[in-house]
Design a protein around this motif. Structure first.
Motif, PDB file in Angstrom:
ATOM      1  N   TYR A 132       0.943  -1.373  -0.094  1.00  0.00           N
ATOM      2  CA  TYR A 132      -0.035  -0.161  -0.049  1.00  0.00           C
ATOM      3  C   TYR A 132       0.937   1.270  -0.106  1.00  0.00           C
ATOM      4  CZ  TYR A 132      -3.045   3.635   2.310  1.00  0.00           C
ATOM      5  OH  TYR A 132      -3.607   4.590   2.271  1.00  0.00           O
ATOM      6  N   ALA A 133       0.308   2.133  -0.843  1.00  0.00           N
ATOM      7  CA  ALA A 133       1.253   3.476  -0.549  1.00  0.00           C
ATOM      8  C   ALA A 133       0.167   4.850  -0.797  1.00  0.00           C
ATOM      9  CB  ALA A 133       2.209   3.583  -1.801  1.00  0.00           C
ATOM     10  N   THR A 134       0.581   5.569  -0.276  1.00  0.00           N
ATOM     11  CA  THR A 134      -0.392   7.093  -0.407  1.00  0.00           C
ATOM     12  C   THR A 134       0.514   8.161  -0.343  1.00  0.00           C
ATOM     13  OG1 THR A 134      -2.286   8.016   0.517  1.00  0.00           O
ATOM     14  CG2 THR A 134      -0.945   7.164   2.076  1.00  0.00           C
ATOM     15  N   GLY A 135       0.004   9.218  -0.681  1.00  0.00           N
ATOM     16  CA  GLY A 135       0.709  10.423  -0.613  1.00  0.00           C
ATOM     17  C   GLY A 135       2.274  10.351  -1.629  1.00  0.00           C
ATOM     18  N   ILE A 136       1.766  10.367  -2.754  1.00  0.00           N
ATOM     19  CA  ILE A 136       2.905  10.125  -3.684  1.00  0.00           C
ATOM     20  C   ILE A 136       3.117  11.349  -4.410  1.00  0.00           C
ATOM     21  CG2 ILE A 136       3.654   9.106  -5.866  1.00  0.00           C
ATOM     22  CD1 ILE A 136       2.128   6.607  -4.966  1.00  0.00           C
ATOM     23  N   THR A 137       4.227  11.793  -4.421  1.00  0.00           N
ATOM     24  CA  THR A 137       5.064  13.185  -5.093  1.00  0.00           C
ATOM     25  C   THR A 137       5.510  12.637  -6.325  1.00  0.00           C
ATOM     26  OG1 THR A 137       5.267  14.321  -3.339  1.00  0.00           O
ATOM     27  CG2 THR A 137       6.223  15.276  -4.988  1.00  0.00           C
ATOM     28  N   SER A 138       5.332  13.042  -7.615  1.00  0.00           N
ATOM     29  CA  SER A 138       5.763  12.463  -8.682  1.00  0.00           C
ATOM     30  C   SER A 138       6.178  13.768  -9.733  1.00  0.00           C
ATOM     31  CB  SER A 138       4.902  11.504  -9.449  1.00  0.00           C
ATOM     32  OG  SER A 138       5.424  11.113 -10.846  1.00  0.00           O
ATOM     33  N   MET A 139       7.490  13.733  -9.980  1.00  0.00           N
ATOM     34  CA  MET A 139       7.760  15.045 -10.621  1.00  0.00           C
ATOM     35  C   MET A 139       7.315  16.130 -10.220  1.00  0.00           C
ATOM     36  SD  MET A 139       7.191  12.907 -14.573  1.00  0.00           S
ATOM     37  CE  MET A 139       8.071  14.147 -15.515  1.00  0.00           C
ATOM     38  N   GLY A 140       7.399  16.297  -9.216  1.00  0.00           N
ATOM     39  CA  GLY A 140       6.976  17.827  -8.165  1.00  0.00           C
ATOM     40  C   GLY A 140       5.475  17.742  -7.953  1.00  0.00           C
ATOM     41  N   THR A 141       4.689  16.865  -8.442  1.00  0.00           N
ATOM     42  CA  THR A 141       3.142  17.014  -8.344  1.00  0.00           C
ATOM     43  C   THR A 141       2.850  15.991  -7.112  1.00  0.00           C
ATOM     44  OG1 THR A 141       2.851  17.856 -10.396  1.00  0.00           O
ATOM     45  CG2 THR A 141       0.759  16.877  -9.364  1.00  0.00           C
ATOM     46  N   PHE A 142       2.082  16.466  -6.055  1.00  0.00           N
ATOM     47  CA  PHE A 142       1.619  15.523  -5.002  1.00  0.00           C
ATOM     48  C   PHE A 142       0.233  14.989  -5.421  1.00  0.00           C
ATOM     49  CE2 PHE A 142       1.370  13.986  -0.802  1.00  0.00           C
ATOM     50  CZ  PHE A 142       0.116  14.244  -0.215  1.00  0.00           C
ATOM     51  N   TYR A 143       0.102  13.760  -5.150  1.00  0.00           N
ATOM     52  CA  TYR A 143      -0.935  13.095  -5.287  1.00  0.00           C
ATOM     53  C   TYR A 143      -1.575  12.457  -3.931  1.00  0.00           C
ATOM     54  CZ  TYR A 143       0.344  13.490 -10.234  1.00  0.00           C
ATOM     55  OH  TYR A 143       0.818  13.815 -11.434  1.00  0.00           O
ATOM     56  N   ASN A 144      -2.652  12.704  -3.624  1.00  0.00           N
ATOM     57  CA  ASN A 144      -3.168  12.266  -2.305  1.00  0.00           C
ATOM     58  C   ASN A 144      -3.991  11.231  -2.741  1.00  0.00           C
ATOM     59  OD1 ASN A 144      -3.474  12.157   0.384  1.00  0.00           O
ATOM     60  ND2 ASN A 144      -5.111  13.532   0.479  1.00  0.00           N
ATOM     61  N   THR A 145      -3.699  10.117  -3.216  1.00  0.00           N
ATOM     62  CA  THR A 145      -4.496   9.001  -3.733  1.00  0.00           C
ATOM     63  C   THR A 145      -3.720   7.687  -2.920  1.00  0.00           C
ATOM     64  OG1 THR A 145      -3.219   8.771  -5.661  1.00  0.00           O
ATOM     65  CG2 THR A 145      -5.169   9.967  -5.790  1.00  0.00           C
ATOM     66  N   GLN A 146      -4.719   6.614  -2.957  1.00  0.00           N
ATOM     67  CA  GLN A 146      -4.241   5.381  -2.708  1.00  0.00           C
ATOM     68  C   GLN A 146      -3.934   4.472  -3.664  1.00  0.00           C
ATOM     69  OE1 GLN A 146      -6.840   3.887   0.741  1.00  0.00           O
ATOM     70  NE2 GLN A 146      -7.401   5.763   1.049  1.00  0.00           N
ATOM     71  N   HIS A 147      -2.907   3.703  -3.503  1.00  0.00           N
ATOM     72  CA  HIS A 147      -2.334   2.694  -4.247  1.00  0.00           C
ATOM     73  C   HIS A 147      -2.264   1.355  -3.859  1.00  0.00           C
ATOM     74  CE1 HIS A 147      -1.572   6.043  -7.293  1.00  0.00           C
ATOM     75  NE2 HIS A 147      -1.449   6.739  -6.176  1.00  0.00           N
ATOM     76  N   TRP A 148      -2.473   0.497  -4.460  1.00  0.00           N
ATOM     77  CA  TRP A 148      -2.475  -1.255  -3.963  1.00  0.00           C
ATOM     78  C   TRP A 148      -1.501  -1.753  -4.953  1.00  0.00           C
ATOM     79  CZ3 TRP A 148      -4.383  -2.094   0.712  1.00  0.00           C
ATOM     80  CH2 TRP A 148      -5.406  -1.078   1.233  1.00  0.00           C
ATOM     81  N   GLY A 149      -0.729  -2.690  -4.414  1.00  0.00           N
ATOM     82  CA  GLY A 149       0.001  -3.612  -5.323  1.00  0.00           C
ATOM     83  C   GLY A 149      -0.767  -4.929  -5.478  1.00  0.00           C
ATOM     84  N   ASN A 150      -0.090  -5.672  -6.131  1.00  0.00           N
ATOM     85  CA  ASN A 150      -0.529  -6.966  -6.374  1.00  0.00           C
ATOM     86  C   ASN A 150      -0.511  -7.826  -4.824  1.00  0.00           C
ATOM     87  OD1 ASN A 150       2.434  -7.078  -6.744  1.00  0.00           O
ATOM     88  ND2 ASN A 150       2.338  -9.154  -6.730  1.00  0.00           N
ATOM     89  N   GLY A 151      -1.356  -8.826  -4.540  1.00  0.00           N
ATOM     90  CA  GLY A 151      -1.329  -9.344  -3.439  1.00  0.00           C
ATOM     91  C   GLY A 151      -0.060 -10.568  -3.556  1.00  0.00           C
ATOM     92  N   THR A 152       0.399 -10.873  -2.511  1.00  0.00           N
ATOM     93  CA  THR A 152       1.222 -11.690  -2.442  1.00  0.00           C
ATOM     94  C   THR A 152       0.968 -12.995  -0.977  1.00  0.00           C
ATOM     95  OG1 THR A 152       3.465 -12.551  -2.278  1.00  0.00           O
ATOM     96  CG2 THR A 152       2.859 -10.628  -0.881  1.00  0.00           C
ATOM     97  N   GLN A 153       0.592 -14.243  -1.521  1.00  0.00           N
ATOM     98  CA  GLN A 153       0.214 -15.138  -0.551  1.00  0.00           C
ATOM     99  C   GLN A 153       1.069 -15.420   0.389  1.00  0.00           C
ATOM    100  OE1 GLN A 153      -3.173 -16.703  -0.408  1.00  0.00           O
ATOM    101  NE2 GLN A 153      -2.539 -17.379   1.729  1.00  0.00           N
ATOM    102  N   VAL A 154       0.909 -15.300   1.755  1.00  0.00           N
ATOM    103  CA  VAL A 154       1.412 -16.063   3.047  1.00  0.00           C
ATOM    104  C   VAL A 154       0.606 -17.096   3.585  1.00  0.00           C
ATOM    105  CG1 VAL A 154       2.369 -15.497   4.969  1.00  0.00           C
ATOM    106  CG2 VAL A 154       2.785 -13.985   3.214  1.00  0.00           C
ATOM    107  N   THR A 155       1.054 -18.163   3.578  1.00  0.00           N
ATOM    108  CA  THR A 155       0.347 -19.438   4.413  1.00  0.00           C
ATOM    109  C   THR A 155       1.205 -19.963   5.350  1.00  0.00           C
ATOM    110  OG1 THR A 155      -0.580 -19.873   2.472  1.00  0.00           O
ATOM    111  CG2 THR A 155      -0.549 -21.766   3.822  1.00  0.00           C
ATOM    112  N   VAL A 156       0.771 -19.906   6.546  1.00  0.00           N
ATOM    113  CA  VAL A 156       1.518 -20.486   7.651  1.00  0.00           C
ATOM    114  C   VAL A 156       0.696 -21.943   8.310  1.00  0.00           C
ATOM    115  CG1 VAL A 156       2.212 -19.890  10.201  1.00  0.00           C
ATOM    116  CG2 VAL A 156       1.788 -18.197   8.505  1.00  0.00           C
ATOM    117  N   SER A 157       1.693 -22.687   8.112  1.00  0.00           N
ATOM    118  CA  SER A 157       1.160 -24.294   8.366  1.00  0.00           C
ATOM    119  C   SER A 157       1.309 -24.409   9.861  1.00  0.00           C
ATOM    120  CB  SER A 157       1.946 -25.089   7.558  1.00  0.00           C
ATOM    121  OG  SER A 157       3.592 -25.125   8.044  1.00  0.00           O
ATOM    122  N   SER A 158       0.662 -25.087  10.376  1.00  0.00           N
ATOM    123  CA  SER A 158       0.638 -25.378  11.999  1.00  0.00           C
ATOM    124  C   SER A 158       1.355 -26.760  12.189  1.00  0.00           C
ATOM    125  CB  SER A 158      -0.996 -25.294  12.545  1.00  0.00           C
ATOM    126  OG  SER A 158      -1.652 -26.502  11.763  1.00  0.00           O
TER     127      SER A 158
END
Length: 120
Positions: free
Chosen positions: A94-120
């Motif tokens: 997750y990322a928010t509050g990105i400044t790109s080439m001098g412009t601020f973007y108060n938007t939310q960004h999501w990446g691809n998911g990565t699976q974590v599985t914990v075995s008991s």
């Protein structure tokens, strides 16, 4: 674009390290971190890291997980120690509050998911 990696299968009590890189013409990102979503549950915040170094953790991961960043820009990590079966989920960068080439973007960004599985 956010690209996460590092998920996998791990035994209870083990460790895993997730990484996420933001690509593009990025000057700075205010907040980066991780959310997760387990089957049948809502997405929840796991850990957040601001560009000035403050962190916030979900209660159940405090003392076990550590979020860190590679400087103020584009990479965030999640070190997961002493994992438990209840940590099993898809983890999203997750990322928010990105400044790109001098412009601020108060938007939310999501990446691809990565699976974590914990075995008991």
């Amino acid at each position: 674009q956010l690209q996460a990696c590092g998920g996998g299968l791990v035994q209870t009590g083990g460790s895993l390290r997730l990484s996420c890189v933001a690509s593009g013409n990025i000057d700075m990102i205010n907040v980066m971190g991780w959310y997760r979503q387990a089957p049948g549950k809502q997405r929840e915040m796991v850990a957040l890291h601001t560009r000035i170094g403050t962190t916030n953790y979900e209660d159940s991961v405090k003392g076990r997980f550590t979020v860190s960043r590679d400087g103020p820009s584009s990479t965030v990590f999640l070190q997961m120690n002493s994992v438990k079966p209840e940590d099993t989920a898809v983890y999203y960068c997750y990322a928010t509050g990105i400044t790109s080439m001098g412009t601020f973007y108060n938007t939310q960004h999501w990446g691809n998911g990565t699976q974590v599985t914990v075995s008991s």
